[in-house]
Design a protein around this motif. Structure first.
Motif, PDB file in Angstrom:
ATOM      1  N   VAL A 136       0.844  -1.205   0.000  1.00 29.74           N
ATOM      2  CA  VAL A 136       0.000   0.000   0.000  1.00 29.74           C
ATOM      3  C   VAL A 136       0.874   1.248   0.000  1.00 29.74           C
ATOM      4  N   PHE A 137       1.930   1.218   0.802  1.00 25.46           N
ATOM      5  CA  PHE A 137       2.824   2.370   0.898  1.00 25.46           C
ATOM      6  C   PHE A 137       3.608   2.563  -0.399  1.00 25.46           C
ATOM      7  N   ILE A 138       4.102   1.437  -0.995  1.00 19.06           N
ATOM      8  CA  ILE A 138       4.946   1.558  -2.190  1.00 19.06           C
ATOM      9  C   ILE A 138       4.135   2.035  -3.385  1.00 19.06           C
ATOM     10  N   SER A 139       2.813   1.838  -3.355  1.00 21.34           N
ATOM     11  CA  SER A 139       1.946   2.310  -4.448  1.00 21.34           C
ATOM     12  C   SER A 139       1.394   3.700  -4.178  1.00 21.34           C
ATOM     13  N   ASP A 140       1.939   4.366  -3.165  1.00 23.23           N
ATOM     14  CA  ASP A 140       1.535   5.737  -2.825  1.00 23.23           C
ATOM     15  C   ASP A 140       0.045   5.824  -2.488  1.00 23.23           C
ATOM     16  N   ASN A 141      -0.413   4.790  -1.738  1.00 24.61           N
ATOM     17  CA  ASN A 141      -1.800   4.732  -1.262  1.00 24.61           C
ATOM     18  C   ASN A 141      -2.830   4.820  -2.395  1.00 24.61           C
ATOM     19  N   ALA A 142      -2.424   4.342  -3.580  1.00 23.18           N
ATOM     20  CA  ALA A 142      -3.374   4.338  -4.697  1.00 23.18           C
ATOM     21  C   ALA A 142      -4.477   3.311  -4.473  1.00 23.18           C
ATOM     22  N   TYR A 143      -4.175   2.278  -3.692  1.00 23.85           N
ATOM     23  CA  TYR A 143      -5.146   1.231  -3.393  1.00 23.85           C
ATOM     24  C   TYR A 143      -5.149   0.971  -1.891  1.00 23.85           C
ATOM     25  N   ALA A 144      -6.295   0.607  -1.383  1.00 21.23           N
ATOM     26  CA  ALA A 144      -6.412   0.274   0.035  1.00 21.23           C
ATOM     27  C   ALA A 144      -6.021  -1.186   0.260  1.00 21.23           C
ATOM     28  N   ARG A 145      -5.832  -1.487   1.535  1.00 18.17           N
ATOM     29  CA  ARG A 145      -5.445  -2.859   1.894  1.00 18.17           C
ATOM     30  C   ARG A 145      -6.485  -3.867   1.423  1.00 18.17           C
ATOM     31  N   GLN A 146      -7.750  -3.528   1.553  1.00 19.90           N
ATOM     32  CA  GLN A 146      -8.814  -4.445   1.166  1.00 19.90           C
ATOM     33  C   GLN A 146      -8.818  -4.691  -0.335  1.00 19.90           C
ATOM     34  N   HIS A 147      -8.471  -3.687  -1.116  1.00 23.22           N
ATOM     35  CA  HIS A 147      -8.421  -3.844  -2.568  1.00 23.22           C
ATOM     36  C   HIS A 147      -7.378  -4.886  -2.970  1.00 23.22           C
ATOM     37  N   ILE A 148      -6.211  -4.854  -2.320  1.00 18.95           N
ATOM     38  CA  ILE A 148      -5.140  -5.809  -2.638  1.00 18.95           C
ATOM     39  C   ILE A 148      -5.556  -7.226  -2.274  1.00 18.95           C
ATOM     40  N   LEU A 149      -6.202  -7.394  -1.121  1.00 19.21           N
ATOM     41  CA  LEU A 149      -6.616  -8.730  -0.691  1.00 19.21           C
ATOM     42  C   LEU A 149      -7.694  -9.304  -1.609  1.00 19.21           C
ATOM     43  N   VAL A 150      -8.617  -8.458  -2.060  1.00 20.19           N
ATOM     44  CA  VAL A 150      -9.661  -8.919  -2.979  1.00 20.19           C
ATOM     45  C   VAL A 150      -9.051  -9.325  -4.323  1.00 20.19           C
ATOM     46  N   MET A 151      -8.098  -8.532  -4.829  1.00 14.61           N
ATOM     47  CA  MET A 151      -7.446  -8.870  -6.100  1.00 14.61           C
ATOM     48  C   MET A 151      -6.590 -10.128  -5.960  1.00 14.61           C
ATOM     49  N   GLU A 152      -5.933 -10.290  -4.835  1.00 10.81           N
ATOM     50  CA  GLU A 152      -5.146 -11.501  -4.598  1.00 10.81           C
ATOM     51  C   GLU A 152      -6.028 -12.745  -4.692  1.00 10.81           C
ATOM     52  N   LYS A 153      -7.200 -12.689  -4.067  1.00  8.68           N
ATOM     53  CA  LYS A 153      -8.133 -13.812  -4.106  1.00  8.68           C
ATOM     54  C   LYS A 153      -8.634 -14.056  -5.521  1.00  8.68           C
ATOM     55  N   ALA A 154      -8.909 -12.985  -6.263  1.00  6.21           N
ATOM     56  CA  ALA A 154      -9.406 -13.121  -7.635  1.00  6.21           C
ATOM     57  C   ALA A 154      -8.359 -13.763  -8.549  1.00  6.21           C
ATOM     58  N   ILE A 155      -7.093 -13.378  -8.374  1.00  8.57           N
ATOM     59  CA  ILE A 155      -6.025 -13.949  -9.196  1.00  8.57           C
ATOM     60  C   ILE A 155      -5.869 -15.435  -8.911  1.00  8.57           C
ATOM     61  N   LEU A 156      -5.844 -15.808  -7.647  1.00  7.13           N
ATOM     62  CA  LEU A 156      -5.655 -17.209  -7.278  1.00  7.13           C
ATOM     63  C   LEU A 156      -6.815 -18.077  -7.773  1.00  7.13           C
ATOM     64  N   GLU A 157      -8.024 -17.553  -7.708  1.00  4.10           N
ATOM     65  CA  GLU A 157      -9.174 -18.317  -8.207  1.00  4.10           C
ATOM     66  C   GLU A 157      -9.113 -18.481  -9.715  1.00  4.10           C
ATOM     67  N   LYS A 158      -8.691 -17.440 -10.426  1.00  7.11           N
ATOM     68  CA  LYS A 158      -8.621 -17.514 -11.882  1.00  7.11           C
ATOM     69  C   LYS A 158      -7.514 -18.451 -12.338  1.00  7.11           C
ATOM     70  N   LEU A 159      -6.396 -18.449 -11.634  1.00  6.30           N
ATOM     71  CA  LEU A 159      -5.273 -19.338 -11.988  1.00  6.30           C
ATOM     72  C   LEU A 159      -5.434 -20.724 -11.388  1.00  6.30           C
ATOM     73  N   GLU A 160      -6.498 -20.923 -10.612  1.00  2.57           N
ATOM     74  CA  GLU A 160      -6.759 -22.207  -9.950  1.00  2.57           C
ATOM     75  C   GLU A 160      -5.576 -22.643  -9.078  1.00  2.57           C
ATOM     76  N   TRP A 161      -4.925 -21.679  -8.459  1.00  2.02           N
ATOM     77  CA  TRP A 161      -3.821 -21.900  -7.526  1.00  2.02           C
ATOM     78  C   TRP A 161      -2.633 -22.624  -8.177  1.00  2.02           C
ATOM     79  N   TYR A 162      -2.536 -22.514  -9.480  1.00  5.62           N
ATOM     80  CA  TYR A 162      -1.431 -23.176 -10.206  1.00  5.62           C
ATOM     81  C   TYR A 162      -0.243 -22.209 -10.231  1.00  5.62           C
TER      82      TYR A 162
END
Length: 416
Positions: free
Chosen positions: A255-281
């Protein structure tokens, strides 16, 4: 009167069992290495038991005065020593052949005999011009690591054969046509920024290559708006850090390195979306796993050579065409070939490298020329993260080396 301590008598079975336990405990040895299998009798100067058994001689019947010869181990005990003329020692034909002296002429005559198959093979090689062709020796690059358990020298060849078989499973196709809001230039800007973040956090090299693999595979599966492209990048790096690093950066660090462009919750939601799309591969052969192996096969090895290979490989990460056109193993092999050309090493491509990479020099030239082109334009490019990273002295300043002239084409100034 003094009292006596009466010890209960045990039966024969109990006494034998107790003796066996004592003997077993006394003779038990601590487990060590495979050297335990060496014959202990030979180590103490004793002859093996089989030698005594093989030395048995049979006494024949020689009439009334026939005697018997007993052999125990390597010592012979003679009872009723017979007359010399009545004792017949029978030995096997094998022993007789071994004791019989072989003349030098006889030994040479056997070696000179050639079979019909050998003669025909020699004639075929001579007809094809292979008879006097020197063999290209293949060095044993794992010989020095034979005692290192972490090097798994017994399985390393099988591991890399498996990598070559499975690298096409996660290979990318040209996905930019499916992205209406982003293009290859935006991707290059994102990669350049992620390389800076990777260097800022002092992460492992494999983390960077896995990050880019996750980004590209996700972009090839889902349409991403322009405003979420950086979010995909930092979420992919967070996943790669959790997979590769011992101490992964926290979400607040991204969050800090992106200059607060995204909130903590945004990163966690995107992390979950990526893992589901890649099927954890996530266990995929990136260029890094091949780079480590091919650099080891490139002898003589030094830090300058290694840094130059990684410099060329990271330049290829920034450029979208190279990721789409070439598989990870070819990118790694071409980086090694281009580095050897840049340093003027001889030969440019050895038999050892061909054996371990599976690529010939002709197969790598097109990809290597592309990498040398990126090297020649890196100083003037607006994306300077890789050039700045490898211009430092701790990287042997390999970015400042002149590019390989033999891979730079056309005299009119155009690279291609």
């Amino acid at each position: 009167m003094a009292s006596r301590v009466i010890v209960p008598q045990q039966g024969n079975n109990g006494e034998a069992k107790q003796k066996n336990l004592i003997v077993e405990g006394r003779n038990r040895r601590v487990l060590q290495d495979i050297g335990n299998f060496v014959n202990e009798r030979a180590a103490h100067g004793k002859k093996p038991i089989t030698e005594g058994v093989a030395a048995i001689a049979l006494a024949g019947k020689g009439g009334a005065g026939g005697g018997v010869t007993k052999v125990v181990g390597a010592q012979r005990k003679v009872v009723d020593k017979p007359n010399p003329e009545n004792v017949i020692v029978i030995s096997s034909d094998e022993e007789t052949e071994q004791r019989r002296p072989v003349s030098r002429r006889e030994g040479c005559s056997r070696k000179d005999v050639k079979t019909l198959t050998a003669i025909l093979s020699a004639r075929s090689k001579a007809a094809c011009g292979l008879a006097n062709k020197p063999k290209d020796s293949i060095e044993d690059i794992d010989g020095a690591d034979a005692g290192n358990e972490l090097a798994v020298t017994e399985y390393v060849d099988d591991i890399y054969n498996f990598y070559k078989l499975t690298e096409n499973d996660g290979r990318l196709h040209d996905y930019m046509g499916l992205q209406p809001d982003i293009n290859a230039k935006m991707r290059s800007i994102l990669v350049d920024w992620l390389i800076e973040v990777h260097r800022k956090f002092e992460l492992m090299p494999e983390t960077l290559y896995l990050t880019m693999n996750i980004v590209d595979r996700y972009l090839s599966m889902r349409v991403v708006p322009r405003k979420e492209l950086q979010l995909v990048g930092i979420s992919a790096m967070l996943i790669a850090c959790k997979y590769e690093e011992i101490w992964a950066p926290e979400v607040n660090d991204f969050v800090f390195i992106s200059d607060n462009a995204y909130a903590r919750q945004h990163i966690l939601v995107m992390e979950k979306a990526i893992l589901e799309k890649l099927e954890w591969y996530l266990t995929v052969p990136t260029p890094y796993v091949f780079l480590v192996r091919y650099i080891k096969a490139s002898t003589p090895f030094d830090d300058k050579m290694e840094n130059l290979v990684f410099f060329l490989a990271e330049l290829s990460l920034v450029q979208y065409p190279t990721v789409v056109m070439y598989c990870p193993s070819m990118l790694a092999a071409a980086a090694v070939y281009a580095a050897r050309c840049t340093l003027g090493m001889s030969p440019l491509w050895s038999g050892t490298l061909k054996h371990h990479t599976g690529y010939s020099e002709d197969q790598l030239k097109n990809c290597a020329k592309l990498l040398v082109k990126f090297h020649s334009t890196a100083a003037e490019s607006k994306l300077k993260a890789v050039h700045r990273k490898f211009s430092s002295q701790d990287r042997n300043a390999v970015a400042l080396l002149p590019p390989a002239r033999n891979l730079l084409p056309v005299p009119d100034g155009e690279l291609f």
